[in-house]
Scaffold this active site. Structure first.
Site, short mmCIF file in Angstrom:
data_model
loop_
_atom_site.label_atom_id
_atom_site.label_comp_id
_atom_site.label_asym_id
_atom_site.label_seq_id
_atom_site.Cartn_x
_atom_site.Cartn_y
_atom_site.Cartn_z
N THR A 17 -30.97 10.96 -54.50
CA THR A 17 -32.26 11.40 -55.05
C THR A 17 -32.61 12.85 -54.70
OG1 THR A 17 -33.31 10.32 -53.17
CG2 THR A 17 -33.28 9.10 -55.24
N GLY A 18 -31.78 13.51 -53.91
CA GLY A 18 -32.04 14.92 -53.57
C GLY A 18 -31.84 15.83 -54.78
N ARG A 19 -32.38 17.05 -54.69
CA ARG A 19 -32.34 17.99 -55.82
C ARG A 19 -30.91 18.30 -56.28
NH1 ARG A 19 -33.01 23.93 -56.06
NH2 ARG A 19 -32.71 23.88 -53.81
N LYS A 43 -35.76 3.78 -51.78
CA LYS A 43 -35.92 4.15 -53.20
C LYS A 43 -35.17 3.19 -54.13
CE LYS A 43 -37.38 8.80 -52.44
NZ LYS A 43 -37.26 10.23 -52.71
N ILE A 96 -20.41 16.72 -48.62
CA ILE A 96 -20.78 18.03 -49.16
C ILE A 96 -21.70 18.77 -48.18
CG2 ILE A 96 -21.94 19.19 -51.08
CD1 ILE A 96 -19.34 17.64 -51.86
N THR A 97 -22.50 18.03 -47.44
CA THR A 97 -23.51 18.59 -46.53
C THR A 97 -22.93 19.68 -45.62
OG1 THR A 97 -24.40 16.36 -46.50
CG2 THR A 97 -25.30 17.91 -44.89
N GLU A 98 -23.70 20.77 -45.50
CA GLU A 98 -23.33 21.86 -44.59
C GLU A 98 -24.04 21.69 -43.27
OE1 GLU A 98 -23.63 26.07 -45.72
OE2 GLU A 98 -23.62 25.36 -47.79
N GLU A 214 -7.59 30.83 -44.65
CA GLU A 214 -8.55 31.80 -44.09
C GLU A 214 -8.23 32.01 -42.61
OE1 GLU A 214 -12.58 30.56 -44.72
OE2 GLU A 214 -12.42 30.63 -46.89
N HIS A 256 -16.85 31.55 -43.52
CA HIS A 256 -17.13 30.19 -43.07
C HIS A 256 -17.17 30.09 -41.55
CE1 HIS A 256 -15.24 29.48 -47.12
NE2 HIS A 256 -16.43 28.91 -47.24
#
Lengths: 300, 402
Positions: A17-19, A43, A96-98, A214, A256
């Protein structure tokens, strides 16, 4: 063909439900991904872009059979989300969360290991397999075909944005991709390149792999050792960004969080040297990926 | 990773019931002298800056009395240690030890474990001990899902060679260190040395603590004392770096804007994506150009953030051109970026006909973005030019126009 994703991939989105999560839900549905439900505690009963929302994964599992989770919950809730996913028997979890706390990331790794599940990320932009029309995360945005077309080249990237740009190089060279994985920009991630190379080696649909590296970590060095020991025998094209960081003060992060040279470890030049010695084809400029791919496939 | 100044680290250990030396923070030589007078014993005076190996940097002095302490503080205050201005000193009682031990607890990223390193040869550089006599070091990797039990701690301390009362005492302390490491989301807790006195007391004279800045949301009391962001530049922020930080913090959850000021160079560098910015920097150098800063932006930033960042980059006096490049975006809106850049350029009175600007910004809403850039007279490219080629074009344009 592909690794990790298939026609059988059925996705639950934790934090749907987040943006950003609801926007991504729309994109991945459009692409053809089977999203069987979303989870946001409190929800249940709502819908996000036509996808039913549940309070918990176990509630969802009563009605649907998810085997893959896409995690969009806030940093402090990621550890619990992963616990819930592995407890529900989910075998592929893409975070996905940072900014997930490092103490949580190490626990996530061990939880997954114990449950025999694979974790991609945290801090990943997602993964994609064009032949199956499956993608997880913002990867490719609303214009997926622009960079990602089906083919036999695997892509492993420490950079989310460069996953797309690298797949586009493959497309420009006249080829396509099997599975592309943005492994996450954090120092502690669920699945380092060596694990993915193992899977690509087994995958009949993958003929070559391009790796975007990297500074920092030992991911590329480990990959070099793996190739050298015969664990990966297909052609590997390796690019390592950030050569300039070697002339910067040590212990500074560029890019990163994981992109840091400290105590002489993690230098791009060392990584490239080891990869080259192991038999990988080195792209000194990102543009070199195109001629190297042509060279590989024209030989056949 | 955020470093915690030593006095706060010692405060935390003390609050957790660990015996630490008597210490005080002084901002003037007189304050340092007064504290030495008060405790009436020899003291150690250390520059209070968030870096390790201060002894080697000449930032640790010994004083036998109040007068010497005053002098030691005077010689340190107002100097710089590895770029950090010394505004405060730590004055601590000097303890006579019969044994000096080494402890460190840290996160080992590659195995996703917590690493505990212990040695009876403390008080010196642990790297030297590791190189010359590795047998004197015991390293233990814990399973983060399991408790670090009393027996783990006893096994480690016994293996390193402690016996009798000291074994029991120090093992208890190690377990406590481990708990503190977890409780505060630390990435490093280093105690070097830990003293055992002739009376058999175990006392901490110094500590180095770094915490995970990604965890500060649940470590509220540390947020104020953490030198956040210090890992991005192990030096105090420059004026422009501070301004970019402000631009970012105004809207911290939407998009990223990072800026590192560099010595020399003349190209304002504004590139996107963690990997894309690294690649672009390499390519500018390879083409013979030199950026005067490093920047990384992305994650679909709002117009104000792009505008603020562009203005900061262009405000550096040595900037003679601007290079904006990023990979084909997944979600970053190119039209929003273009508006921010054009607004900054117009406001600063920059004429793209005489000031070299090259942009390579393919991605979401690019058609509108390109229209905005072209209308402002800015040279712009999409995917038809690779990032490497765009970098070459930038350097070429610098040569043409300068």
């Amino acid at each position: 063909m592909s690794i990790l994703l298939s026609d059988d991939t059925r996705v639950v989105i934790q934090g749907i439900t987040g943006r950003e999560a609801s926007m991504v839900t729309e994109y991945i549905l459009q692409y053809g991904t089977k999203v069987v439900g979303g989870v946001t505690p409190g929800k249940s009963g709502q819908m996000v872009r036509g996808v039913p929302v549940y309070n918990t994964i176990s509630e969802l599992m009563g009605e649907q059979q998810a085997n893959t989770s896409l995690v969009y919950v806030p940093p402090g809730a990621v550890l619990d989300a992963v616990r819930e996913a592995v407890d529900s028997g989910i075998k592929l979890i893409v975070i996905i969360t940072e900014n997930v706390p490092q103490h949580d990331s190490i626990k996530i790794n061990w939880l997954a290991k114990k449950a025999g599940a694979k974790v991609i990320g945290p801090n990943s932009v997602g993964m994609i397999s064009p032949a199956h029309h499956v993608k997880l995360g913002a990867i490719g945005g609303d214009n997926t075909e622009r960079c990602f077309v089906p083919g036999t080249v695997g892509v492993i990237s420490r950079s989310g944005g460069m996953t797309a740009e690298t797949a586009w190089m493959v497309k420009r060279a006249g080829f396509g991709v099997s599975t592309c994985i943005s492994i996450g920009g954090d120092p502690i991630i669920g699945t380092p390149p060596v694990e993915l190379l193992k899977m690509f080696q087994e995958d009949e649909g993958t003929e070559a792999v391009v790796m975007f590296g990297e500074p920092g970590t030992s991911f590329e060095e480990d990959a070099a050792n793996f190739v050298k020991s015969g664990g990966f025998t297909k052609p590997l094209i390796a690019f390592v960004a950030g050569k300039f960081t070697e002339s910067m003060p040590e212990g500074t992060v560029f890019g990163h969080a994981a992109s840091i040279i400290s105590k002489g470890m993690g230098k791009p030049s060392t990584k490239m040297k080891k990869l080259e010695e192991a038999g990988a084809l080195i792209a000194y400029s990102h543009d070199d990926i195109i001629p190297l791919l042509k060279q590989i496939f024209e030989k056949r | 990773m955020a470093r915690i100044l030593e006095n706060y680290g010692l405060d935390i250990l003390k609050a957790e019931g660990i015996l630490v030396v008597e210490f005080s923070v002084a901002t003037s030589p007189e304050e340092a002298g007064a504290f030495a007078e008060k405790i009436g014993r020899p003291v150690v005076v250390k520059a209070l800056v968030p870096i390790g190996k201060r002894g080697k940097a000449g930032a640790v002095k010994f004083a036998d009395n109040s007068q010497e302490a005053t002098e030691a503080a005077r010689s340190l205050l107002g100097t710089e240690v590895k770029g950090y201005p010394v505004k405060k000193v730590l004055v601590a009682e000097k303890v006579q030890a019969t044994n000096e031990l080494y402890f460190s607890i840290s996160i080992n990223p590659s195995s996703a474990q917590i690493a505990v390193v212990v040695s009876l040869s403390g008080g010196v550089d642990i790297e030297e001990v590791a190189a010359n006599s590795p047998e004197k070091i015991v390293t233990y990797f814990s399973n983060p899902l399991e408790e670090f039990a009393s027996h783990h701690s006893l096994e480690i301390m016994s293996k390193v060679g402690l016996e009798g009362r000291n074994l029991v005492k120090v093992a208890g302390l190690l377990r406590k260190f481990y708990q503190i490491f977890n409780k505060y989301d630390a990435t490093l807790l280093e105690i070097n040395p830990l003293f055992i006195t002739s009376e058999g007391n175990v006392i901490v004279p110094a500590c180095m603590l770094s915490v995970d800045d990604g965890a500060l949301f649940r470590q509220k009391e540390l947020a104020n004392v953490a030198h956040e962001g210090s890992e991005r530049s192990w030096k105090p922020l420059t004026e422009i770096e501070r301004r970019v930080q402000e631009v970012h913090d105004k809207d911290p959850y939407r998009g990223t804007a990072r800026y590192t000021e560099l010595d020399g160079g003349d190209i304002g560098f504004m590139c996107g994506g963690g990997g894309g910015s690294l690649l672009s920097f390499d390519e500018i150098l390879a083409a013979g150009g030199k950026p005067t800063n490093y920047t990384e932006f992305g994650g679909n930033p709002p117009e104000d953030k792009v505008y603020g960042l562009a203005k900061c980059i262009l405000s550096k006096s040595s900037v003679n051109g601007l290079f904006v490049a990023h990979n084909i975006t997944n979600n970053t809106q190119v039209d929003v970026e273009a508006r921010g850049i054009v607004r900054a350029i117009k406001e600063m009175g920059i004429d793209p006909a005489t000031f070299p600007i090259v942009t390579r910004m393919p991605g979401v809403n690019e058609a509108e973005g390109f229209r905005i850039l072209k209308e402002a007279g800015i040279e712009c490219y999409g995917e038809e030019l690779t990032m490497a080629t765009a970098a070459k074009r930038m350097v070429e344009k610098m040569k043409q126009l300068l």
